[in-house]
Design a protein around this motif. Structure first.
Motif, PDB file in Angstrom:
ATOM      1  N   PRO A  22       0.798  -1.233   0.000  1.00  0.00           N
ATOM      2  CA  PRO A  22       0.000   0.000   0.000  1.00  0.00           C
ATOM      3  C   PRO A  22       0.828   1.279   0.000  1.00  0.00           C
ATOM      4  O   PRO A  22       0.465   2.248  -0.684  1.00  0.00           O
ATOM      5  N   ARG A  23       1.940   1.323   0.718  1.00  0.00           N
ATOM      6  CA  ARG A  23       2.767   2.549   0.737  1.00  0.00           C
ATOM      7  C   ARG A  23       3.288   2.858  -0.669  1.00  0.00           C
ATOM      8  O   ARG A  23       3.287   3.997  -1.108  1.00  0.00           O
ATOM      9  N   GLU A  24       3.722   1.825  -1.394  1.00  0.00           N
ATOM     10  CA  GLU A  24       4.226   2.021  -2.757  1.00  0.00           C
ATOM     11  C   GLU A  24       3.120   2.546  -3.673  1.00  0.00           C
ATOM     12  O   GLU A  24       3.342   3.436  -4.498  1.00  0.00           O
ATOM     13  N   VAL A  25       1.916   1.993  -3.507  1.00  0.00           N
ATOM     14  CA  VAL A  25       0.775   2.445  -4.305  1.00  0.00           C
ATOM     15  C   VAL A  25       0.427   3.890  -3.944  1.00  0.00           C
ATOM     16  O   VAL A  25       0.191   4.724  -4.816  1.00  0.00           O
ATOM     17  N   TRP A  26       0.417   4.203  -2.643  1.00  0.00           N
ATOM     18  CA  TRP A  26       0.111   5.556  -2.189  1.00  0.00           C
ATOM     19  C   TRP A  26       1.099   6.562  -2.788  1.00  0.00           C
ATOM     20  O   TRP A  26       0.701   7.600  -3.304  1.00  0.00           O
ATOM     21  N   LEU A  27       2.374   6.259  -2.731  1.00  0.00           N
ATOM     22  CA  LEU A  27       3.379   7.181  -3.255  1.00  0.00           C
ATOM     23  C   LEU A  27       3.256   7.348  -4.768  1.00  0.00           C
ATOM     24  O   LEU A  27       3.418   8.452  -5.291  1.00  0.00           O
ATOM     25  N   ALA A  28       2.946   6.268  -5.483  1.00  0.00           N
ATOM     26  CA  ALA A  28       2.750   6.361  -6.934  1.00  0.00           C
ATOM     27  C   ALA A  28       1.528   7.219  -7.251  1.00  0.00           C
ATOM     28  O   ALA A  28       1.558   8.048  -8.170  1.00  0.00           O
ATOM     29  N   LEU A  29       0.469   7.045  -6.491  1.00  0.00           N
ATOM     30  CA  LEU A  29      -0.744   7.832  -6.673  1.00  0.00           C
ATOM     31  C   LEU A  29      -0.474   9.307  -6.393  1.00  0.00           C
ATOM     32  O   LEU A  29      -0.896  10.185  -7.153  1.00  0.00           O
ATOM     33  N   CYS A  30       0.253   9.580  -5.323  1.00  0.00           N
ATOM     34  CA  CYS A  30       0.604  10.957  -4.978  1.00  0.00           C
ATOM     35  C   CYS A  30       1.436  11.604  -6.077  1.00  0.00           C
ATOM     36  O   CYS A  30       1.206  12.765  -6.442  1.00  0.00           O
ATOM     37  N   GLU A  31       2.389  10.871  -6.603  1.00  0.00           N
ATOM     38  CA  GLU A  31       3.246  11.395  -7.671  1.00  0.00           C
ATOM     39  C   GLU A  31       2.415  11.716  -8.914  1.00  0.00           C
ATOM     40  O   GLU A  31       2.542  12.779  -9.500  1.00  0.00           O
ATOM     41  N   ALA A  32       1.536  10.802  -9.278  1.00  0.00           N
ATOM     42  CA  ALA A  32       0.718  10.984 -10.479  1.00  0.00           C
ATOM     43  C   ALA A  32      -0.259  12.147 -10.337  1.00  0.00           C
ATOM     44  O   ALA A  32      -0.544  12.847 -11.310  1.00  0.00           O
ATOM     45  N   GLU A  33      -0.750  12.356  -9.131  1.00  0.00           N
ATOM     46  CA  GLU A  33      -1.745  13.399  -8.903  1.00  0.00           C
ATOM     47  C   GLU A  33      -1.142  14.709  -8.399  1.00  0.00           C
ATOM     48  O   GLU A  33      -1.869  15.667  -8.146  1.00  0.00           O
ATOM     49  N   GLY A  34       0.171  14.756  -8.233  1.00  0.00           N
ATOM     50  CA  GLY A  34       0.822  15.993  -7.822  1.00  0.00           C
ATOM     51  C   GLY A  34       0.585  16.386  -6.375  1.00  0.00           C
ATOM     52  O   GLY A  34       0.594  17.571  -6.036  1.00  0.00           O
ATOM     53  N   VAL A  35       0.399  15.395  -5.515  1.00  0.00           N
ATOM     54  CA  VAL A  35       0.231  15.681  -4.084  1.00  0.00           C
ATOM     55  C   VAL A  35       1.571  16.167  -3.540  1.00  0.00           C
ATOM     56  O   VAL A  35       2.598  15.510  -3.746  1.00  0.00           O
ATOM     57  N   PRO A  36       1.592  17.323  -2.861  1.00  0.00           N
ATOM     58  CA  PRO A  36       2.856  17.824  -2.313  1.00  0.00           C
ATOM     59  C   PRO A  36       3.505  16.811  -1.365  1.00  0.00           C
ATOM     60  O   PRO A  36       2.819  16.105  -0.628  1.00  0.00           O
ATOM     61  N   VAL A  37       4.815  16.753  -1.420  1.00  0.00           N
ATOM     62  CA  VAL A  37       5.572  15.797  -0.606  1.00  0.00           C
ATOM     63  C   VAL A  37       5.208  15.924   0.870  1.00  0.00           C
ATOM     64  O   VAL A  37       5.089  14.926   1.580  1.00  0.00           O
ATOM     65  N   ALA A  38       4.980  17.134   1.333  1.00  0.00           N
ATOM     66  CA  ALA A  38       4.664  17.354   2.752  1.00  0.00           C
ATOM     67  C   ALA A  38       3.381  16.657   3.180  1.00  0.00           C
ATOM     68  O   ALA A  38       3.199  16.367   4.359  1.00  0.00           O
TER      69      ALA A  38
END
Length: 104
Positions: free
Chosen positions: A76-92
């Motif tokens: 799940p963490r890997e999926v979450w980070l990929a989703l965040c990257e694709a959607e432009g969620v700020p790193v913070a």
């Protein structure tokens, strides 16, 4: 200790500071699926969160959606980070997402 004569494997490097159990992403622990779902809802809202995990194809996960990747065993963490990257969620806003509020 016995001298190494070149017959064995090389010694392992020491674990990184701060605990050797941290995944390569630098996050301290695994994310549960329930935490993933909570993070998605918190970040994207209930309705859009369902859409984005069902329909958004993530090239970094082999052209699978988040739901497909989770069903296929991707952490799940890997999926979450990929989703965040694709959607432009700020790193913070990526770290600690999905964790419940601390008990008082």
């Amino acid at each position: 200790p016995a001298a190494r004569g070149g017959g064995g494997p090389p010694p392992r490097p020491p674990p990184p500071p701060g605990g050797g159990g941290a995944p390569a992403s630098g996050y301290p622990r695994l994310m549960r699926k329930s935490e993933f779902r909570r993070a998605v809802e918190d970040e994207f809202g209930e309705a859009y969160g369902r859409v984005v995990t069902r329909d958004l194809v993530l090239s970094s996960l082999g052209d699978e959606t988040a739901d497909e990747a989770l069903r296929g065993g991707v952490p799940p963490r890997e999926v979450w980070l990929a989703l965040c990257e694709a959607e432009g969620v700020p790193v913070a806003r990526r770290h600690g997402a999905g964790l419940p509020e601390p008990r008082r």
